[in-house]
Design a protein around this motif. Structure first.
Motif, PDB file in Angstrom:
ATOM      1  N   LEU A  27      -0.658  30.044   5.939  1.00  0.00           N
ATOM      2  CA  LEU A  27      -1.276  28.816   5.454  1.00  0.00           C
ATOM      3  C   LEU A  27      -0.262  27.694   5.610  1.00  0.00           C
ATOM      4  CD1 LEU A  27      -3.623  27.396   3.942  1.00  0.00           C
ATOM      5  CD2 LEU A  27      -2.397  27.917   1.828  1.00  0.00           C
ATOM      6  N   ASN A  28      -0.634  26.660   6.332  1.00  0.00           N
ATOM      7  CA  ASN A  28       0.245  25.520   6.560  1.00  0.00           C
ATOM      8  C   ASN A  28      -0.250  24.325   5.747  1.00  0.00           C
ATOM      9  OD1 ASN A  28       2.226  26.092   9.019  1.00  0.00           O
ATOM     10  ND2 ASN A  28       0.287  27.133   9.434  1.00  0.00           N
ATOM     11  N   PHE A  29       0.665  23.758   4.982  1.00  0.00           N
ATOM     12  CA  PHE A  29       0.342  22.578   4.186  1.00  0.00           C
ATOM     13  C   PHE A  29       1.400  21.519   4.457  1.00  0.00           C
ATOM     14  CE2 PHE A  29       0.675  20.158   0.121  1.00  0.00           C
ATOM     15  CZ  PHE A  29      -0.592  19.571   0.171  1.00  0.00           C
ATOM     16  N   THR A  30       0.931  20.361   4.914  1.00  0.00           N
ATOM     17  CA  THR A  30       1.827  19.248   5.211  1.00  0.00           C
ATOM     18  C   THR A  30       1.397  18.045   4.402  1.00  0.00           C
ATOM     19  OG1 THR A  30       2.136  20.058   7.461  1.00  0.00           O
ATOM     20  CG2 THR A  30       2.821  17.814   7.019  1.00  0.00           C
ATOM     21  N   ILE A  31       2.358  17.379   3.777  1.00  0.00           N
ATOM     22  CA  ILE A  31       2.051  16.168   3.024  1.00  0.00           C
ATOM     23  C   ILE A  31       3.127  15.121   3.309  1.00  0.00           C
ATOM     24  CG2 ILE A  31       3.204  17.094   0.960  1.00  0.00           C
ATOM     25  CD1 ILE A  31       1.131  15.460  -0.690  1.00  0.00           C
ATOM     26  N   GLU A  32       2.673  13.898   3.563  1.00  0.00           N
ATOM     27  CA  GLU A  32       3.581  12.787   3.856  1.00  0.00           C
ATOM     28  C   GLU A  32       3.271  11.630   2.906  1.00  0.00           C
ATOM     29  OE1 GLU A  32       2.819  11.735   7.869  1.00  0.00           O
ATOM     30  OE2 GLU A  32       3.349  13.702   8.691  1.00  0.00           O
ATOM     31  N   VAL A  67       6.860  16.792   3.728  1.00  0.00           N
ATOM     32  CA  VAL A  67       7.056  18.182   3.303  1.00  0.00           C
ATOM     33  C   VAL A  67       6.123  19.066   4.104  1.00  0.00           C
ATOM     34  CG1 VAL A  67       6.877  19.835   1.404  1.00  0.00           C
ATOM     35  CG2 VAL A  67       7.703  17.526   0.953  1.00  0.00           C
ATOM     36  N   HIS A  68       6.694  20.156   4.644  1.00  0.00           N
ATOM     37  CA  HIS A  68       5.890  21.141   5.380  1.00  0.00           C
ATOM     38  C   HIS A  68       6.125  22.508   4.758  1.00  0.00           C
ATOM     39  CE1 HIS A  68       5.147  23.671   9.248  1.00  0.00           C
ATOM     40  NE2 HIS A  68       4.101  23.675   8.439  1.00  0.00           N
ATOM     41  N   LEU A  69       5.043  23.131   4.297  1.00  0.00           N
ATOM     42  CA  LEU A  69       5.109  24.449   3.665  1.00  0.00           C
ATOM     43  C   LEU A  69       4.275  25.434   4.462  1.00  0.00           C
ATOM     44  CD1 LEU A  69       5.780  26.377   1.261  1.00  0.00           C
ATOM     45  CD2 LEU A  69       3.689  25.535   0.166  1.00  0.00           C
ATOM     46  N   VAL A 126       0.844  -1.201   0.000  1.00  0.00           N
ATOM     47  CA  VAL A 126       0.000   0.000   0.000  1.00  0.00           C
ATOM     48  C   VAL A 126       0.880   1.251   0.000  1.00  0.00           C
ATOM     49  CG1 VAL A 126      -1.775   1.319   1.226  1.00  0.00           C
ATOM     50  CG2 VAL A 126      -1.838  -1.190   1.241  1.00  0.00           C
ATOM     51  N   VAL A 127       0.504   2.241  -0.847  1.00  0.00           N
ATOM     52  CA  VAL A 127       1.140   3.565  -0.821  1.00  0.00           C
ATOM     53  C   VAL A 127       0.333   4.451   0.118  1.00  0.00           C
ATOM     54  CG1 VAL A 127       1.752   5.611  -2.157  1.00  0.00           C
ATOM     55  CG2 VAL A 127       2.000   3.344  -3.180  1.00  0.00           C
ATOM     56  N   HIS A 128       0.988   4.991   1.140  1.00  0.00           N
ATOM     57  CA  HIS A 128       0.306   5.837   2.115  1.00  0.00           C
ATOM     58  C   HIS A 128       0.613   7.310   1.807  1.00  0.00           C
ATOM     59  CE1 HIS A 128      -0.755   2.493   4.832  1.00  0.00           C
ATOM     60  NE2 HIS A 128       0.394   1.965   4.408  1.00  0.00           N
ATOM     61  N   VAL A 129      -0.435   8.099   1.711  1.00  0.00           N
ATOM     62  CA  VAL A 129      -0.300   9.548   1.502  1.00  0.00           C
ATOM     63  C   VAL A 129      -1.226  10.251   2.493  1.00  0.00           C
ATOM     64  CG1 VAL A 129      -0.541  11.491  -0.083  1.00  0.00           C
ATOM     65  CG2 VAL A 129       0.227   9.275  -0.952  1.00  0.00           C
ATOM     66  N   LYS A 130      -0.663  11.224   3.202  1.00  0.00           N
ATOM     67  CA  LYS A 130      -1.448  11.970   4.187  1.00  0.00           C
ATOM     68  C   LYS A 130      -1.210  13.460   3.976  1.00  0.00           C
ATOM     69  CE  LYS A 130      -2.119  12.546   9.182  1.00  0.00           C
ATOM     70  NZ  LYS A 130      -1.671  12.118  10.539  1.00  0.00           N
ATOM     71  N   MET A 131      -2.308  14.205   3.844  1.00  0.00           N
ATOM     72  CA  MET A 131      -2.220  15.648   3.612  1.00  0.00           C
ATOM     73  C   MET A 131      -2.984  16.390   4.687  1.00  0.00           C
ATOM     74  SD  MET A 131      -2.633  15.955  -0.536  1.00  0.00           S
ATOM     75  CE  MET A 131      -4.173  15.023  -0.582  1.00  0.00           C
ATOM     76  N   ASN A 132      -2.454  17.559   5.066  1.00  0.00           N
ATOM     77  CA  ASN A 132      -3.089  18.382   6.090  1.00  0.00           C
ATOM     78  C   ASN A 132      -2.966  19.840   5.674  1.00  0.00           C
ATOM     79  OD1 ASN A 132      -3.858  19.758   8.458  1.00  0.00           O
ATOM     80  ND2 ASN A 132      -3.255  18.023   9.717  1.00  0.00           N
TER      81      ASN A 132
END
Length: 351
Positions: free
Chosen positions: A293-298, A341-343, A279-285
């Motif tokens: 504006l905070n954008f986090t993606i794993e 990644v955290h932007l 399984v490919v796990h992707v999590k976005m916030n």
């Protein structure tokens, strides 16, 4: 006839008029108490000639060549030589009138024409005025040229940045398009009901990527909608081998950001995501924090192995630098089986 000659010819009438006024000044000033018009004519002419020679020497040679270039010692030395010439020339003018017009009868000479100090002050005054005017003119010209040059440089830099920014915004990895088209082809062969919906989402996404990038700002909600379309297309391709979550708090309807700012990170996560246990796990916030504006993606990644960044992340870094200079925060971490990644970017919420 070249431009330099034309430029000089255009200045001649002004110079001629100025020195004519100077001559009339000398003639009127030194004629007080004198009826010898012939003497006043030649006396004023010689003084004007002295003032002309000295003024051009100072204005077109000593000042630009030595004073402006900060060669002060040579400027002082040559100014001293010029001063000696002026003093000698003024004294010779007085002697000229004394000998040829008044036949060595000094008392008959008008009071002002035999006062060397007054004559010298008048000549030096004209030289000082012309030199000051030349300095002011050259300074203004230099500032104007500097401003023009700066404007050209800024305009060129702006054009280059706009072109680079447009190029960066329009970049999209071909692998996504090819993979999606292959998935669509498979659905079409199976006559799947998902095919029309996928085509519509792909069409909307490509329209956003290819045509909306010309806008300086788009609604954040539009960016989110296209991220969701992208995720939906990837879900159709990965099927059960994808586990994705996308958390986002309430987004104001009028909140705007630069287009295609978040989507490249999402694309990068899918491109470099690695299956762990199939399984490919992707999590976005996505959340708002005061004026940021905070954008986090794993995404799941191989342990201790940095993913190939390609041009994607490097280009988005360049774009962030152009848009926000040092006002943004971007953190890219490679952890155990995880790439994160955290932007953080500043935002303005217009009420």
């Amino acid at each position: 006839m070249n431009k330099a000659v034309l430029k000089i010819l255009k200045k001649l009438p002004f110079h001629f008029l100025f020195w004519t006024v100077v001559w009339f000044f000398f003639s009127s000033f030194f004629s007080v108490g004198s009826t010898n018009e012939n003497f006043i004519f030649w006396f004023s002419t010689i003084l004007s000639a002295i003032a002309i020679v000295a003024s051009y020497v100072f204005g077109y040679y000593l000042i630009p060549v030595f004073l402006i270039t900060k060669k002060y010692k040579r400027f002082i030395l040559y100014s001293f030589y010029a001063g000696v010439f002026i003093v000698c020339a003024v004294l010779m003018t007085v002697v000229f009138g004394f000998v040829f017009f008044y036949h060595l009868e000094f008392q008959r000479m008008p009071a002002l024409t035999k006062n060397s100090a007054v004559i010298l002050v008048c000549v030096l005054l004209i030289i000082a005025l012309t030199s000051a005017f030349k300095i002011l003119k050259d300074t203004y010209k230099s500032l104007d040229e500097k401003k023009t040059l700066e404007n050209k440089v800024l305009q060129t830099q702006l054009q280059l940045k706009e072109q680079e920014l447009k190029f960066l915004k329009m970049q999209i990895h071909p692998h996504f398009l090819f993979n999606t088209l292959n998935t669509l082809y498979g659905f079409a062969l199976k006559k799947s009901e998902k095919a029309p919906e996928m085509i519509l989402k792909l069409s909307n996404l490509l329209d956003y990527i290819l045509y909306q990038v010309d806008k300086p700002l788009v609604l954040l909600q539009d960016e989110i909608n296209h991220i969701e379309d992208y995720v939906s297309l990837e879900k159709s391709r990965f099927q059960e081998s994808l586990q994705i979550t996308f958390y986002k708090n309430l987004i104001p309807e009028n909140l705007e950001i630069a287009p295609m700012l978040l989507l490249p990170f999402v694309e990068n996560a899918f491109k470099h995501g690695i299956q762990i246990d199939g399984v490919v796990h992707v999590k976005m916030n996505l959340k708002l924090d005061e004026n940021n504006l905070n954008f986090t993606i794993e995404n799941s990644a191989k342990n201790k192995e940095s993913p190939k960044k390609g041009i994607g992340l490097e280009n988005i870094k360049k774009r962030l630098e152009m848009l926000y200079s040092k006002k943004y925060f971007l953190e890219i971490l490679q952890e155990e089986n995880l790439f994160k990644v955290h932007l953080k970017i500043p935002i303005k919420n217009e009420e």
